[in-house]
Design a protein around this motif. Structure first.
Motif, PDB file in Angstrom:
ATOM      1  N   GLY A  61      73.408  32.251  77.669  1.00  0.00           N
ATOM      2  CA  GLY A  61      73.009  33.418  78.436  1.00  0.00           C
ATOM      3  C   GLY A  61      72.167  33.092  79.655  1.00  0.00           C
ATOM      4  O   GLY A  61      71.743  33.998  80.372  1.00  0.00           O
ATOM      5  N   GLN A  62      71.914  31.809  79.915  1.00  0.00           N
ATOM      6  CA  GLN A  62      71.085  31.423  81.054  1.00  0.00           C
ATOM      7  C   GLN A  62      71.855  31.502  82.368  1.00  0.00           C
ATOM      8  O   GLN A  62      73.025  31.106  82.439  1.00  0.00           O
ATOM      9  N   THR A  63      71.188  32.018  83.394  1.00  0.00           N
ATOM     10  CA  THR A  63      71.691  31.946  84.754  1.00  0.00           C
ATOM     11  C   THR A  63      70.961  30.805  85.435  1.00  0.00           C
ATOM     12  O   THR A  63      69.726  30.799  85.504  1.00  0.00           O
ATOM     13  N   LEU A  64      71.714  29.810  85.928  1.00  0.00           N
ATOM     14  CA  LEU A  64      71.110  28.567  86.404  1.00  0.00           C
ATOM     15  C   LEU A  64      71.498  28.279  87.848  1.00  0.00           C
ATOM     16  O   LEU A  64      72.610  28.585  88.279  1.00  0.00           O
ATOM     17  N   LEU A  65      70.571  27.676  88.588  1.00  0.00           N
ATOM     18  CA  LEU A  65      70.828  27.201  89.942  1.00  0.00           C
ATOM     19  C   LEU A  65      70.975  25.687  89.868  1.00  0.00           C
ATOM     20  O   LEU A  65      69.990  24.961  89.717  1.00  0.00           O
ATOM     21  N   GLU A  66      72.222  25.226  89.946  1.00  0.00           N
ATOM     22  CA  GLU A  66      72.522  23.814  89.733  1.00  0.00           C
ATOM     23  C   GLU A  66      72.580  23.047  91.053  1.00  0.00           C
ATOM     24  O   GLU A  66      73.049  23.560  92.067  1.00  0.00           O
ATOM     25  N   GLY A  76      78.490  44.855  89.104  1.00  0.00           N
ATOM     26  CA  GLY A  76      79.356  45.219  87.988  1.00  0.00           C
ATOM     27  C   GLY A  76      79.898  44.002  87.271  1.00  0.00           C
ATOM     28  O   GLY A  76      79.665  43.779  86.086  1.00  0.00           O
ATOM     29  N   THR A  77      80.638  43.164  88.008  1.00  0.00           N
ATOM     30  CA  THR A  77      81.266  41.983  87.412  1.00  0.00           C
ATOM     31  C   THR A  77      80.224  41.010  86.883  1.00  0.00           C
ATOM     32  O   THR A  77      80.334  40.498  85.757  1.00  0.00           O
ATOM     33  N   GLU A  78      79.213  40.715  87.666  1.00  0.00           N
ATOM     34  CA  GLU A  78      78.230  39.712  87.261  1.00  0.00           C
ATOM     35  C   GLU A  78      77.342  40.224  86.132  1.00  0.00           C
ATOM     36  O   GLU A  78      76.891  39.447  85.290  1.00  0.00           O
ATOM     37  N   ARG A  79      77.086  41.530  86.103  1.00  0.00           N
ATOM     38  CA  ARG A  79      76.327  42.088  84.973  1.00  0.00           C
ATOM     39  C   ARG A  79      77.081  41.857  83.668  1.00  0.00           C
ATOM     40  O   ARG A  79      76.488  41.493  82.652  1.00  0.00           O
ATOM     41  N   MET A  80      78.412  42.051  83.677  1.00  0.00           N
ATOM     42  CA  MET A  80      79.199  41.837  82.462  1.00  0.00           C
ATOM     43  C   MET A  80      79.104  40.389  81.995  1.00  0.00           C
ATOM     44  O   MET A  80      78.968  40.118  80.796  1.00  0.00           O
ATOM     45  N   SER A 117      67.306  38.451  86.280  1.00  0.00           N
ATOM     46  CA  SER A 117      66.478  38.684  85.096  1.00  0.00           C
ATOM     47  C   SER A 117      66.454  40.163  84.711  1.00  0.00           C
ATOM     48  O   SER A 117      66.151  40.512  83.571  1.00  0.00           O
ATOM     49  N   ARG A 118      66.800  41.045  85.654  1.00  0.00           N
ATOM     50  CA  ARG A 118      66.775  42.488  85.381  1.00  0.00           C
ATOM     51  C   ARG A 118      68.119  43.141  85.693  1.00  0.00           C
ATOM     52  O   ARG A 118      68.202  44.349  85.859  1.00  0.00           O
ATOM     53  N   ILE A 119      69.172  42.339  85.698  1.00  0.00           N
ATOM     54  CA  ILE A 119      70.468  42.859  86.132  1.00  0.00           C
ATOM     55  C   ILE A 119      71.000  43.923  85.185  1.00  0.00           C
ATOM     56  O   ILE A 119      71.731  44.826  85.578  1.00  0.00           O
ATOM     57  N   GLY A 120      70.614  43.860  83.901  1.00  0.00           N
ATOM     58  CA  GLY A 120      71.082  44.854  82.936  1.00  0.00           C
ATOM     59  C   GLY A 120      70.506  46.234  83.173  1.00  0.00           C
ATOM     60  O   GLY A 120      71.122  47.244  82.822  1.00  0.00           O
TER      61      GLY A 120
END
Length: 732
Positions: free
Chosen positions: A11-16, A40-44, A354-357
């Motif tokens: 569930g992590q969103t990472l900057l690689e 929409g898409t990225e929240r899913m 972090s608050r996209i939901g």
């Protein structure tokens, strides 16, 4: 450079940090200035990643059947491993990008370095995008405006599916970013637009744009639409575009009820699709799902190979939709600036994700500093290697590399110095996971590195021959995942390069290294098995792959006979102890095709053995994928999916069963040992026999190429006529 990815398992969103991608034929390399977050898409994706395993299963009910079928055929552990490998593959985020062109690939003639362009590139400091997914930005359109191009094209294509005429009434259900853009474009098209949503902020924005709005929580949307349209005598809306995202089926039913007879309903968003026939029957309404940006989407010929659809026959492709949105922005007819909620530097991405939901904004933009290290290689850790000690470089970072190859190399304690992939992301993630020193997008780094003496190639099939020849010419040993070549002349080039270099060439024919295959060989007489002919029938229940997949493309994948049936040819060669002299192949269907994936091959061997290979794609996935039957001297061996070996007529042995093992790990272990033997003295090296004689590797490749010729010409084909001959003094 940096790129945003979503880990679906954690569930992590990472900057690689990854190397910059290499620009290929028909591609455009772009340094990003702005990118838009598709809430929409990225929240899913983010919410799916954060869900626990049970909730992930609930969100993907269609996958459950596939998992059970694989479990039944391959066993529990391989299935679980496959599921977690899939979840461990991070997904690049984003598809709305604006930037400056850094380089263009061969065949790109209308885009130049320095041009400002919009594309469907991800959230990354540098992106590489096919030409047909790139559109030049007019000078009077700002980056903040141009970044809406791709998402605007999604709405525009939905409108084209509805095909509204001037003055018609169209309802837009869901006034998020795509919904608002769709409603605005409809209004520009001369339509009366009714917008439905439950968010007052979005309703207010739509109302300010001249759109009639209703809050679906406070008003019955069907009655509201019917009331408005009845006043004009239309008895319902002419069309409905659904841009909402919901799991329920209510939206579909409401859309049908608020539409007039012969009305058109188009789904752009994501909703439940349990359609009630009664809702559509009396009115004879049409329902259609809109595909992304327009014609050309997901068509490899259009997107990857750059073949445009002729305008007189396909007026609006995805690229022409991009250009249309940019034209509307340039003329000032489409105003997107009020939709921008915030602009956040890429480094501060977590302020959004972090608050996209719970996010209630419309459009968030990511800004880029412009300071990018344009290097094709990044060093992840410092390690010193000694040449000629089995140091490995890998070209290709796909599923096979991550799932099979790298775990096997780790088990063999191999020293992997560099891994290369065209985009850089996959290679970098695998390098971090398996402790590889460097990640690169320039495979020449591996070819030219003096420390590396084993080059492993796992790219798409059409590059295997070229990369093998280059590696041999550079003095490297080569392991190439099958097939070795997809054309006769390529095989001839490899043979010539190997004869000159004297290096080891190994192909991923792993089945012979399975403990089950090794036991079969021993029962049949070991190295003396060639003295007596036998009959071998091998069946591969290969499973269906869509016709538009690259593996079926003769020029790219070579076809599944070349790419996968070769495993069975090599296994039969191993069991019989002999080589094929001629082959005949027949395929399902009336006309000979360029490739096939449902065929039967007959093989004649030098020692009189006969082989039959049935390669079928039309069987059940619940049935075992591979089955091998051997008949010899009134004895029979049955190998079931490399999980169970049953013997009939063999004194003292009846069965061997256990975990599925197709021999990948054992092959890599022996290969690493063989390459490391270069450091031994002459006497010790003499004891190290080749894993698969090069002549057998060539023979297997000749067989599959001859089989394709047999299919086209309808006759038996002499294997020796294909490719070239291996000299006796080679590694054979």
């Amino acid at each position: 450079m940096k790129q945003l990815v979503q880990n679906l398992r954690t569930g992590q969103t990472l900057l690689e940090d990854i190397p910059i991608p290499q620009v290929g034929r028909g591609q455009v390399l772009i340094q990003t200035r702005r990118s838009l977050v598709s809430l929409g898409t990225e929240r899913m994706l983010v919410e799916f990643g954060k869900a626990n395993l049970i909730d992930k299963v609930r969100q993907q009910p269609g996958r459950v059947k596939q998992v059970f079928e694989k479990m039944q055929a391959d066993g529990i552990r391989p299935t679980i491993d496959a599921v977690f490998r899939k979840l461990d593959q991070p997904i690049p985020l984003g598809y709305c990008n604006v930037g400056t062109v850094l380089a263009v690939g061969q065949d790109v003639t209308d885009i130049r370095v320095g041009d400002r362009v919009a594309s469907n590139g991800p959230h990354a400091e540098v992106v590489c995008v096919p030409r047909n997914l790139v559109a030049r930005v007019p000078n009077n359109v700002s980056d903040d405006e141009a970044v809406f191009t791709v998402v605007g094209a999604i709405g525009l294509h939905g409108i084209r599916r509805v095909n509204p005429t001037f003055g018609e009434t169209v309802v837009v259900i869901g006034l998020g970013l795509i919904g608002l853009l769709t409603a605005e474009l409809l209004r520009l098209n001369g339509c009366r637009v009714i917008g439905l949503d439950v968010d007052e902020t979005k309703l207010k924005l739509a109302q300010q744009r001249g759109i009639t709005v209703f809050n679906s929580n406070h008003t019955d949307p069907v009655k509201a639409v019917l009331t408005l349209t009845n006043q004009a005598g239309a008895d319902g809306a002419d069309g409905v575009i659904i841009t909402a995202s919901t799991k329920g089926d209510t939206v579909i039913a409401q859309s049908a009820q608020m539409c007039r007879k012969q009305g058109r309903i188009v789904l752009v968003g994501v909703v439940g699709l349990n359609i009630n026939r009664a809702d559509f029957y009396k009115k004879e309404q049409t329902f259609q799902v809109s595909c992304s940006y327009g014609p050309g989407r997901y068509d490899d010929t259009y997107e990857q190979q750059g073949h445009d659809y002729p305008l007189p026959y396909v007026r609006w492709t995805e690229n022409r939709n991009f250009e249309t949105v940019l034209q509307q922005l340039s003329e000032g007819r489409l105003d997107v600036k009020p939709l921008i909620t915030e602009i956040v530097p890429l480094a501060d991405y977590d302020k959004i994700y972090s608050r996209i939901g719970e996010y209630n904004g419309i459009a968030s933009l990511l800004s880029y500093s412009g300071e990018v290290e344009l290097t094709p290689t990044i060093v992840l850790r410092e390690t010193h290697y000694q040449s000629h000690t089995g140091t490995v470089g890998i070209i290709g970072a796909g599923n096979f590399t991550g799932a099979i190859l790298l775990p096997a190399l780790r088990a063999a304690k191999a020293d992997v110095k560099i891994i290369a992939s065209a985009g850089g992301l996959n290679a970098t993630l695998l390098a971090k996971k398996f402790g590889i020193t460097q990640s690169t997008t320039d495979y020449q780094q591996i070819i030219n590195d003096p420390d590396i003496n084993l080059c492993i190639i796992t790219t798409r099939h059409n590059s295997h021959a070229q990369l093998t020849v280059e590696a041999l010419q550079a003095g490297k040993h080569v392991f190439v995942e099958k097939p070795l070549a997809i054309y006769d002349h390529e095989l001839a080039q490899i043979i010539a390069a190997q004869q000159v270099s004297g290096r080891v060439v190994m192909v991923g024919f792993n089945r012979r290294f399975s403990p089950y295959a090794q036991k079969m060989k021993a029962l049949l007489g070991g190295q003396r098995s060639h003295q007596l002919p036998m009959n071998v029938v091998a069946t591969m229940n290969a499973g269906f792959i869509p016709a538009d997949s690259w593996v079926h493309d003769r020029r790219v994948g070579g076809g599944r006979i070349l790419g996968e049936a070769c495993h069975l040819v090599d296994l039969i060669t191993f069991l019989t102890g002999s080589r094929v002299v001629s082959v005949s192949m027949n395929a399902m269907g009336q006309q000979p095709a360029e490739t096939t994936d449902s065929a039967s091959m007959l093989l004649r061997y030098e020692n009189g053995s006969m082989g039959v290979i049935n390669y079928f794609s039309n069987g059940s996935k619940a049935y075992a994928k591979e089955r091998v039957e051997v008949y010899s001297q009134e004895r029979t061996l049955i190998l079931d999916n490399f999980r169970k070996l049953t013997a009939y007529g063999f004194r003292g042995f009846s069965t061997l069963s256990g975990r599925q093992d197709k021999g990948h790990t054992e092959q890599i272990k022996r290969l690493v040992q063989l390459i490391r033997a270069e450091g031994l003295n002459d006497r010790e090296q003499a004891l190290c026999e080749p894993l698969i004689p090069f002549g057998e590797i060539v023979n297997t490749t000749q067989v599959t190429l001859a089989a394709m010729r047999s299919l086209q010409e309808g006759r038996w084909v002499d294997v020796a006529s294909i490719g070239g001959r291996v000299l006796p003094e080679s590694h054979d």
